[in-house]
Design an enzyme around this catalytic site. Structure first.
Site, PDB file in Angstrom:
ATOM      1  CD  GLU A  31      -2.756  -1.612   2.458  1.00 29.13           C
ATOM      2  OE1 GLU A  31      -2.144  -0.490   3.497  1.00 29.13           O
ATOM      3  OE2 GLU A  31      -3.199  -2.602   2.663  1.00 29.13           O
ATOM      4  CG  LEU A  60      -6.109  -0.089   2.433  1.00 33.55           C
ATOM      5  CD1 LEU A  60      -6.467   1.889   2.185  1.00 33.55           C
ATOM      6  CD2 LEU A  60      -6.239  -0.555   3.998  1.00 33.55           C
ATOM      7  CB  ALA A  61      -7.163  -6.145   0.585  1.00 34.50           C
ATOM      8  CD  GLU A  62      -3.502  -5.014   5.251  1.00 31.64           C
ATOM      9  OE1 GLU A  62      -4.792  -4.790   5.526  1.00 31.64           O
ATOM     10  OE2 GLU A  62      -3.082  -3.576   5.210  1.00 31.64           O
ATOM     11  CD  GLN A  84       0.445   2.569   4.798  1.00 26.05           C
ATOM     12  OE1 GLN A  84      -0.825   2.272   5.507  1.00 26.05           O
ATOM     13  NE2 GLN A  84       0.668   2.167   3.568  1.00 26.05           N
ATOM     14  CG  ASP A  86       3.566  -2.918  14.640  1.00 25.22           C
ATOM     15  OD1 ASP A  86       2.369  -2.215  14.697  1.00 25.22           O
ATOM     16  OD2 ASP A  86       3.965  -1.836  14.770  1.00 25.22           O
ATOM     17  N   GLY A  87       0.389  -3.745  13.246  1.00 31.23           N
ATOM     18  CA  GLY A  87      -1.487  -4.265  13.683  1.00 31.23           C
ATOM     19  C   GLY A  87      -2.137  -4.146  12.150  1.00 31.23           C
ATOM     20  CG  PHE A  88      -2.600  -2.781   9.589  1.00 29.09           C
ATOM     21  CD1 PHE A  88      -3.846  -2.162  10.383  1.00 29.09           C
ATOM     22  CD2 PHE A  88      -2.388  -0.657   9.180  1.00 29.09           C
ATOM     23  CE1 PHE A  88      -4.146  -1.239  11.133  1.00 29.09           C
ATOM     24  CE2 PHE A  88      -2.497   1.118   9.607  1.00 29.09           C
ATOM     25  CZ  PHE A  88      -3.286   0.535  10.538  1.00 29.09           C
ATOM     26  N   PRO A  91      -5.094  -9.324   8.998  1.00 34.82           N
ATOM     27  CG  PRO A  91      -6.106  -7.607   8.195  1.00 34.82           C
ATOM     28  CD  PRO A  91      -5.325  -7.333   8.867  1.00 34.82           C
ATOM     29  CG  HIS A 131      -0.533   2.807  13.230  1.00 30.64           C
ATOM     30  ND1 HIS A 131      -2.070   2.703  13.539  1.00 30.64           N
ATOM     31  CD2 HIS A 131      -0.623   3.447  12.062  1.00 30.64           C
ATOM     32  CE1 HIS A 131      -2.584   2.713  12.945  1.00 30.64           C
ATOM     33  NE2 HIS A 131      -1.944   3.762  11.748  1.00 30.64           N
TER      34      HIS A 131
END
Lengths: 327, 419
Positions: A31, A60-62, A84, A86-88, A91, A131
Site C-alpha cells: 500500500e 488496500l487489502a493485506e 504498512q 505491524d498491527g495490520f 488480515p 501502529h
C-alpha cells in the site's frame, strides 16, 4: 567502494534498489509504496526508477497483497511486500500461516516461495492503536517461516538483500522508530555476516544482554551506563528470530553466567521465553542466575501517552541486570 | 421459468436482457454489462433470495439439454466435433469412476476422507478441456476431474486423503496446483500468478500457444470468503488474465447457497468491474465453450471473467458428511434427471457417434481404472518417520536438522531394544 553515512530508512532503500538492480525478478508491492514511496519512504524513488510493473501500488487489502505475492512467487518472481504497519498484518495472517509457511512442505519442496514480507514494527512513535506492535513471536512460532529483525542502517542495507536472495519466505521486521533516527557509515566493500546469524555488538564479561530490532539501541545505551557501576555488559543483536542462532548466545552466557532478554513484545510467550528455555537447557551449570526477561507488559499496547511506561527503557533493562546480580 | 420471474412476486417491469445482468459476450468491444439499479432494487426488496430451486430453471448458458438435445446460444457456441464430445464423455465416466472408487476406498478404511465430485463431472471436465495447456489451474480439493484431464495420475490425489502427504505433486508438471484446503485461499494465488503472466508479457501477443491464463477454482461457499472477494479486486485492478470458475454446487456442507448470497453469484462480477456469466454446470458442452471463450478473452488481454457453473453436489460434502440431515431428497431426485453424463450419452447415441460396443469398451476401461486406483492406493507407502522433517524450508536451519537427528537417535534406541 565508497562509504556513505545513512539512516536505516536509507539503508533499506538502498538495499532494495541494489536487489532490484541485481535481479529483475524482484518486485515490490504494497500500500502506497509506489508514487508516495511508502508511508515511511522506504521505497522512495523506486517506482520512478524501476517502473510501475516492478513497484506496484496495491489495493488496500493485506491478505490480497500476501496472497497475490504467493502467486507471483509461484510464477518465478521474488516479491517483496510491505505491510504498512505491524498491527495490520493480521488480515494477512491466514495467508502467511496457512499458505506462505506451508507451500514448500505441502509441495515436498517443489514450490519454494522466495517471498519477503517487510513489516515496520514496534512502538515509540506516538501512534494510534495498531501502529506500534511487536508480533514477531507469532511468526517465529510458525514453522516454514524465517523471521529476522534489523536494528541498524548497515544491517538494513545488507539484510534486506540477503532476505530477498533467500529461497525461503522471510518475515522482515524493521524497527520503525529507528528509520530516521541514527546514522551509520555504510562501507559496501565490507562483506556482511550471513543473514541467519546473531552478532555480538558489544563485548562484556559480567552479563549477556540479548536484544533485537529497536531494543538493541536501548541495550547498548544500558551497557554504556552500566560501566559507571563497574559492570561489563555484553550485548548480542540476535538479528534472526527464526531460526535462532544459539551459538553466540550460548558461548556468551557460558562466559558471563547471566543473561537478560529484552524486547518490546509482550513478555508472556515472547521471544524471551524461548531464549530463556534454550539457555537453561544448554547452559544450566554455567548460570549464576535465572535468565530474566524485560518486555512489554501483558496488556494490549497502550495509548501513546502511556507507551513510555510500556516500552522497556534503559532503566528497566538496568533494573533487570541488577536483579540478575542479586541472585 | 427463469430465475427472474421466480423471484418476482409482482410485475416490476420488462424482463432483463442477458446483458442487463452481466452475461459476458465474446465481442471485444463489449462494455461490461451491469444489472440496472432498478433490477438490483427489485431483488433486494423483493423475494428473500434470487436463487432457483431444482424445479425452477435458472437462466444460464446451455448448449445440451438434459435430454441430450443441442441448443444454440447467442454468445457461446460449441466448436468441437463428435470426437471431442466422445472425449468429454469418456473423461466424465472416468472421473466418476475415480470418485466412486475413492469413496469405496474410504468406506474400506483405506482413505481417511474423500471429497466427492459426484454430479460435478461436466462442470470439471468441460472447464478443464476449455483451458489451454499453458494455462495454470489452481484447484480446491475437489477438482479430481480437472486433475484427470490435466494428466495427473489419480493415485497421486489419494495421498492427501490417505494421510501420507499433503499433495506433493509438482504443479509445473501439469500446470495444476496443489489441492488447497483453506477455502478460497487459492483465488489470490491465481490472481498473483496471472499478474506474473502479464509481467512476463505472455498476454495479448496473439499467440494461442503462448498467451496464458490462470484459472481459480472455488465453490459457492468460498464466494463468502474475504480472500475470494479480494482476489476480484486485485484481478480487476491489474486487469489480470484470470478466470474465476465457481462451481456452485448449492451446498457448503450443510449451508445452502442462500446462506452465501441473496443474489445469483455471477451478479457480483460487474460490481467488481468485470463480466460474470452463468453456465449450466451439468452441460459439458457449455462449460467447455464458456471456459474456452472466457480464458481466450483473458489471454487476449481483456481481463478477468467470473464464471458460475450452476450444478449440484449429488453426494455428501465429504465421506464424513450426512446430507440427509439437512436437505430433502426431492432436490436430489430432480437433479438426477439433469445428470451430466446421461445427457451426453443420449446425444451421442442419437448422433450414432457411439454404439454398444464402444460403451462396453469404455465401461471396461473404467473398471480397469478403478482396479488400478485400488491397487495403487493399497501400494502407497507410508511415509518414513523422519520424512516429516523434510521440505519445511529450502535451506534447512541447523536447529531443525538437530531436532531431526535427535529424534532419529531416539527412534534408534527402540530398534536396538527390539533387536
Amino acid at each position: 567502494m565508497s562509504t556513505s553515512r545513512i539512516t536505516l530508512a536509507k539503508g533499506l532503500n538502498a538495499g532494495l534498489r541494489a536487489a532490484m538492480e541485481q535481479d529483475d525478478k524482484v518486485m515490490l508491492m504494497g500500500e502506497d509504496v509506489g508514487r508516495l514511496g511508502g508511508v515511511f519512504r522506504i521505497t522512495d524513488g523506486l517506482q520512478k526508477d524501476f517502473g510501475e510493473r516492478r513497484v506496484l501500488d496495491s489495493p488496500l487489502a493485506e491478505s490480497g497483497i500476501v496472497g497475490t505475492a504467493v502467486g507471483l512467487a509461484m510464477r518465478g518472481y521474488r516479491p517483496v511486500i510491505e505491510i504498512q504497519f505491524d498491527g495490520f498484518v493480521y488480515p494477512a495472517y491466514d495467508q502467511i500461516v496457512t499458505q506462505v509457511a506451508k507451500m514448500s512442505y505441502r509441495s515436498q519442496g517443489k514450490v519454494p516461495l522466495p517471498l519477503v514480507i517487510r513489516i515496520p514494527f514496534g512502538g515509540g512513535i506516538g501512534a494510534v492503536e495498531h501502529h506500534s506492535e511487536s508480533p514477531e513471536a507469532q511468526f517465529a512460532h510458525t514453522p516454514g517461516l524465517k523471521v529476522v529483525a534489523c536494528s541498524n542502517p548497515v544491517d538494513g542495507y545488507w539484510m534486506i538483500q540477503q532476505a530477498i536472495a533467500s529461497d525461503d519466505p522471510v518475515i522482515f521486521l524493521e524497527p520503525k522508530r529507528q528509520y530516521h533516527a541514527d546514522k551509520a557509515d555504510l562501507d559496501t566493500s565490507v562483506a556482511p555476516p550471513p543473514l541467519f546469524t546473531s552478532q555480538v555488538v558489544r563485548r562484556g564479561d559480567d552479563v549477556t544482554l540479548l536484544a533485537y530490532g529497536p531494543m538493541v539501541r536501548t541495550c547498548l545505551a544500558a551497557a554504556e551506563a552500566a560501566v559507571s557501576e563497574g559492570r561489563s555488559v555484553e550485548v548480542i543483536d540476535l538479528r534472526t528470530l527464526s531460526p535462532l542462532d544459539m551459538g553466540p548466545v550460548l558461548a556468551s552466557v557460558r562466559r558471563t553466567g547471566r543473561a537478560v532478554v529484552a524486547h518490546e513484545a509482550h513478555r508472556n510467550l515472547g521471544m524471551g521465553s524461548e531464549l530463556s528455555a534454550r539457555i537453561t537447557e544448554e547452559c544450566f551449570y554455567s548460570l549464576q542466575a535465572p535468565v530474566l526477561r524485560v518486555g512489554g507488559f501483558d496488556t494490549p499496547y497502550p495509548a501513546a501517552r502511556n507507551e513510555h511506561h510500556f516500552l522497556p527503557d534503559l532503566d528497566r533493562v538496568l533494573d533487570a541486570v541488577d536483579r540478575s546480580f542479586a541472585f | 421459468m427463469t430465475w427472474v420471474t421466480h423471484l418476482q412476486t409482482d410485475d416490476s417491469g420488462p424482463a432483463p436482457t442477458p446483458a442487463s445482468y452481466g452475461v459476458v459476450t465474446t465481442s471485444p468491444e463489449a462494455v461490461i454489462p451491469q444489472p440496472s439499479e432498478e433490477r438490483v432494487m427489485t431483488i433486494l426488496t423483493g423475494a428473500p433470495t434470487a436463487h432457483e430451486s431444482a424445479e425452477c430453471e435458472p437462466d444460464y448458458v446451455q448448449l445440451l439439454t438434459p435430454d441430450g438435445e443441442r441448443r444454440e446460444h447467442p454468445d457461446y457456441a460449441f466448436d468441437g466435433d463428435d470426437d471431442l464430445v466422445r472425449t468429454f464423455y469418456r473423461d466424465m465416466v472416468m472421473a466418476r469412476r475415480i470418485d466412486t472408487e475413492a469413496t469405496a476406498l474410504q468406506r474400506h478404511g483405506e482413505l481417511g476422507i474423500w471429497a466427492q465430485l459426484l454430479g460435478q463431472e461436466a462442470a470439471q471436465i468441460g472447464a478443464a478441456h476449455g483451458t489451454r495447456r499453458q494455462d495454470f489451474i489452481f484447484p480446491t480439493y475437489r477438482e479430481h476431474g480437472v486433475a484427470w484431464v490435466r494428466g495427473l495420475d489419480p493415485v497421486r490425489l489419494l495421498g492427501l486423503f490417505r494421510g501420507i502427504d499433503h499433495g506433493g505433486w509438482d504443479p509445473k508438471d501439469h500446470n495444476f496446483g496443489l489441492y488447497t484446503v483453506v477455502i478460497g485461499a487459492q483465488a489470490l494465488h491465481a490472481v498473483g500468478y496471472a499478474m506474473g503472466i502479464e509481467a512476463d508479457g505472455d498476454v495479448g501477443t496473439g499467440d494461442l500457444d503462448r498467451d496464458a491464463v490462470a484459472v481459480a477454482h472455488f465453490g459457492d461457499g468460498a464466494s463468502s470468503q474475504g480472500d475470494v472477494l479480494e482476489s476480484f479486486v486485485f484481478a480487476a485492478t491489474y486487469n489480470a488474465p484470470v478466470v474465476f470458475y465457481c462451481q456452485n454446487n448449492q451446498w457448503a456442507i450443510s449451508a445452502p447457497i442462500e446462506r452465501q448470497s441473496r443474489t445469483p453469484l455471477h451478479w457480483r462480477a460487474p460490481g467488481f468491474g468485470f463480466p460474470g456469466v452463468r453456465v449450466d454446470g451439468n452441460d459439458v458442452l457449455a462449460t467447455y465453450a464458456v471456459m474456452r471463450a472466457t480464458t481466450d478473452r483473458a489471454r487476449s488481454g481483456q481481463g478477468p471473467t467470473f464464471v458460475e457453473a450452476y450444478t449440484y453436489r449429488m453426494g455428501a460434502h465429504t465421506t464424513t458428511d450426512d446430507p440427509t440431515r439437512y436437505r430433502s431428497g426431492n432436490d436430489v431426485d430432480a437433479w438426477k434427471r439433469k445428470d451430466p453424463i446421461a445427457r451426453v450419452e443420449a446425444y451421442l447415441r442419437r448422433a450414432d457417434a457411439v454404439d454398444d460396443a464402444w460403451l462396453a469398451s469404455l465401461a471396461e476401461e473404467a473398471a480397469d481404472l478403478g482396479a488400478t486406483l485400488r491397487r495403487g492406493c493399497h501400494e502407497l507407502p507410508d511415509p518414513a518417520p523422519l520424512a516429516l522433517f523434510d521440505h519445511v524450508y529450502a535451506e534447512v536451519p541447523d536447529e531443525l536438522a538437530e531436532q531431526r537427528d535427535s529424534y532419529a537417535a531416539y527412534l534408534a534406541q527402540f530398534e536396538e531394544v527390539s533387536r
